[in-house]
Design an enzyme around this catalytic site. Structure first.
Site, short mmCIF file in Angstrom:
data_model
loop_
_atom_site.label_atom_id
_atom_site.label_comp_id
_atom_site.label_asym_id
_atom_site.label_seq_id
_atom_site.Cartn_x
_atom_site.Cartn_y
_atom_site.Cartn_z
N ILE A 10 0.81 -1.22 0.04
CA ILE A 10 0.01 -0.17 0.11
C ILE A 10 0.84 1.20 0.02
CG2 ILE A 10 -0.22 0.11 2.37
CD1 ILE A 10 -3.17 0.97 1.93
N THR A 86 5.06 -8.69 -10.74
CA THR A 86 5.44 -9.45 -11.69
C THR A 86 7.01 -9.73 -11.33
OG1 THR A 86 6.54 -7.33 -12.68
CG2 THR A 86 4.41 -8.02 -13.51
N ASN A 110 -0.57 -6.88 -16.21
CA ASN A 110 -0.88 -5.50 -16.45
C ASN A 110 -2.24 -5.41 -16.28
OD1 ASN A 110 -1.48 -2.89 -18.11
ND2 ASN A 110 0.52 -3.13 -18.51
N HIS A 140 10.13 1.51 -20.58
CA HIS A 140 9.63 2.02 -19.07
C HIS A 140 10.54 2.94 -18.59
CE1 HIS A 140 6.98 -1.72 -19.42
NE2 HIS A 140 6.27 -1.17 -18.53
N LYS A 144 12.82 0.97 -13.39
CA LYS A 144 12.22 -0.70 -13.55
C LYS A 144 13.25 -1.36 -13.25
CE LYS A 144 8.75 -3.08 -15.97
NZ LYS A 144 7.93 -3.48 -14.54
N THR A 151 4.49 -7.24 -18.66
CA THR A 151 3.60 -7.17 -19.62
C THR A 151 4.12 -7.65 -20.98
OG1 THR A 151 2.61 -5.15 -18.69
CG2 THR A 151 2.24 -5.37 -20.95
#
Length: 252
Positions: A10, A86, A110, A140, A144, A151
Site C-alpha cells: 500500500i 511481476t 498489467n 519503461h 524499473k 507485460t
C-alpha cells in the site's frame, strides 16, 4: 454489496494510487494495508495474515519476494486474491496455483483493460500469421527492475499460445546474431519516467501489422486493479487473468 479490501504494498507507487481509488469508491471499503513498516494509525500491518483476515479481497501490488506469504495468507483467510506483481519465479508461481485451488486468484501482468484486449488480439493474429516474424519492444521508466517487463512477457505468451508453442523455447533477448526462424524477439528500453509503452509487430517480406499500447497516467492501472477486485469478489476458486475480467474475446 460492499467489498472489504486490503492492499499489500500500500505504500508503493501503485499501492498508494489503488488506496486513493478505493477510498473514493462507494462499493469498496479499504480495511488496511501491508508494508515493511507498520503504521497503526493508517491500519498498515506487517503480517499478511492479519490483513487478509479482515478482507473480502486482498490486492497484492507489493514485490515478488512477498507473493508466497500473501498467497498463503489469502488462502487461509478464504479471501479472493488479485495480484499484479511481476518477476515471479517458480516458487511464487506454484504458490499462486496452490491458492487458486481454494480461492479465486486473478493474476495480472498489467491491469490496463485496453492492454489486455491487445493480448487477445495478439493471440488471434499469431495463429493467423504463423510465418511472420514476431517482435516485442517495451519502454519503461529508468527505475524499473525487471526486463523484459511482465507485460512484454505476457504479450510473448499470447503470441506463443496462438502459435501452439512454449514461449521458453522460442523467446530471444540476445540480438547479437542472425534472427532464427519462429523466434519471438524482445527488446527493452529504460529511460526517464516513461509510464509504459508496448509494441508488437508481425512482419514478413511483404507487409507488417503492429499492435501498440501506451499508458499516459499510472492511475489507469489502479482503476484496472479495482475492476479486477470487483470481479474477483465472490468468484469461484480458480486461476484467472485480466482477460477474464475484461470479458473480451475473438472468434476461433
Amino acid at each position: 454489496m460492499t467489498i472489504s479490501l486490503g492492499i499489500a504494498g500500500i505504500t508503493g507507487r501503485l499501492g498508494a494510487l489503488c488506496a486513493d481509488e478505493a477510498r473514493s469508491a462507494s462499493d469498496i471499503t479499504l480495511t488496511g494495508g501491508l508494508a515493511r513498516v507498520a503504521d497503526p494509525g493508517r491500519a498498515i500491518v506487517t503480517d499478511p495474515g492479519v490483513l487478509a483476515a479482515g478482507c473480502d479481497v486482498l490486492l497484492d501490488v507489493s514485490s515478488a519476494d512477498a507473493v508466497e506469504a500473501v498467497a498463503e495468507a489469502a488462502m487461509k483467510a478464504g479471501c479472493a486474491l488479485v495480484t499484479g506483481t511481476t518477476g515471479l519465479g517458480p516458487a511464487q508461481e506454484a504458490a499462486l496455483r496452490r491458492a487458486s485451488g481454494v480461492i479465486p486468484v486473478v493474476r495480472a501482468a498489467n491491469f490496463s483493460p485496453a492492454l489486455n484486449l491487445m493480448l487477445l488480439a495478439a493471440k488471434m493474429l499469431a495463429g493467423r500469421l504463423p510465418g511472420f516474424d514476431a517482435e516485442i519492444v517495451e519502454t519503461h521508466h529508468r527505475q524499473k527492475r525487471d526486463a523484459p517487463s511482465g507485460t512484454a512477457l505476457a504479450i510473448g505468451e499470447a503470441v506463443a499460445t496462438g502459435r501452439g508453442v512454449r514461449l521458453a523455447d522460442v523467446m530471444q533477448v540476445d540480438r547479437n546474431r542472425v534472427r532464427a526462424e519462429g523466434e519471438i524477439g524482445f527488446a527493452s528500453l529504460r529511460a526517464g519516467q516513461i509510464v509504459g509503452e508496448h509494441q508488437l509487430s508481425f512482419t514478413d517480406a511483404f507487409e507488417q501489422i503492429t499492435l501498440g499500447h501506451r499508458a499516459f497516467d499510472r492511475r489507469l492501472f489502479a482503476r484496472g486493479a479495482l475492476l479486477a477486485v470487483r470481479w474477483a469478489a465472490g468468484r469461484s476458486p480458480g486461476l484467472y487473468g485480466m482477460e477474464d475480467v475484461v470479458g473480451g474475446g475473438f472468434p476461433d
